[in-house]
Scaffold this active site. Structure first.
Site, PDB file in Angstrom:
ATOM      1  N   ASP A  91       0.787  -1.130  -0.030  1.00 38.34           N
ATOM      2  CA  ASP A  91       0.255   0.016  -0.066  1.00 38.34           C
ATOM      3  C   ASP A  91       0.957   1.410  -0.092  1.00 38.34           C
ATOM      4  OD1 ASP A  91      -1.686  -2.052   0.631  1.00 38.34           O
ATOM      5  OD2 ASP A  91      -2.735  -0.890   2.013  1.00 38.34           O
ATOM      6  N   LYS A 153      -6.897   3.448  -2.603  1.00 40.29           N
ATOM      7  CA  LYS A 153      -7.009   3.267  -1.080  1.00 40.29           C
ATOM      8  C   LYS A 153      -7.527   4.912  -0.588  1.00 40.29           C
ATOM      9  CE  LYS A 153      -5.090   2.024   3.223  1.00 40.29           C
ATOM     10  NZ  LYS A 153      -3.533   1.288   3.498  1.00 40.29           N
ATOM     11  N   LYS A 183     -10.084   0.124  -1.544  1.00 29.63           N
ATOM     12  CA  LYS A 183      -9.830  -0.127  -0.221  1.00 29.63           C
ATOM     13  C   LYS A 183     -10.190   1.421   0.714  1.00 29.63           C
ATOM     14  CE  LYS A 183      -6.514  -1.279   3.169  1.00 29.63           C
ATOM     15  NZ  LYS A 183      -5.034  -1.949   3.489  1.00 29.63           N
TER      16      LYS A 183
END
Length: 224
Positions: A91, A153, A183
């Protein structure tokens, strides 16, 4: 929307990114993730490689975290090292300031640098949606898709502007149109909030209080 406890757990990256986390804390996180049957754990890159098998639980980590104020080369090196040390997913945090200054080309280039350094790994791009306008959210999502990312995300959970919102998740989901995952992370602390994010289009959730969120379903541990 209705999800069983087991179905909801499979959305979850069970997360521990505290600067004071110890390896014993990570072991406890993994044990809890295995018990809860979450999709993954997400830990800091300094914790890798993990000294124990993770079984069915995937391992995610972060890159350029939490500020994003690292060069693309540093982010790429950090991500590559994490994957070599056992991370299945990365991430990465973009440089929010460069995006807000209108330099989406830089955003795309830094994502591509990390993408090229991590073949075979799942790449999620943290855009800090609470700090962006709607137009900037769209620009960030388009840059992530163009650069070959797998997910966008919402948040690190550390930005003062806040974490995930259903509005941002819906906008991100609408922009990527199912071609990338979405996400939601940051401030999701209840069962109801988790379901709201999924209803808005989230396909993965970043949670640190996973057990409490799952317990909101009213199903006892082990009753899957």
């Amino acid at each position: 929307m209705a999800l069983t406890r087991a179905e909801l757990a499979r959305y979850v990256d069970h997360t521990l990114l505290s600067p004071t986390a110890s390896i014993e804390d990570v072991k406890a996180l993994l044990d809890e993730a295995s018990d809860l049957r979450t999709y993954s754990i997400c830990v800091s890159p300094s914790m890798l490689p993990l000294p124990w098998p993770t079984g069915a639980v995937k391992v995610a980590t972060v890159c350029g975290f939490p500020s994003g104020k690292h060069t693309a080369e540093v982010k790429a090196f950090e991500a590559a090292q994490s994957v070599a040390s056992g991370a299945d997913e990365v991430d990465m945090v973009i440089d929010i300031g460069r995006l807000k200054a209108g330099d989406a080309a830089h955003t795309e280039a830094e994502i591509r640098a990390v993408r090229e350094a991590t073949p075979g790994a799942v790449l999620k791009v943290i855009i800090e949606s609470a700090a962006l306008t709607d137009d900037e959210i769209v620009a960030a999502c388009r840059a992530a898709e163009a650069a070959g990312a797998d997910f966008v995300k919402t948040s690190t959970g550390y930005h003062p502007a806040g974490g995930a919102s259903a509005h941002a998740v819906a906008l991100m989901a609408g922009t990527v149109g199912g071609r990338l995952g979405v996400k939601a992370s940051g401030g999701i602390r209840t069962h109801e909030a988790a379901l709201a994010m999924i209803a808005a289009g989230a396909t993965r959730l970043g949670l640190s209080g996973t057990r409490a969120v799952l317990d909101g379903a009213g199903v006892a541990d082990g009753d899957y």
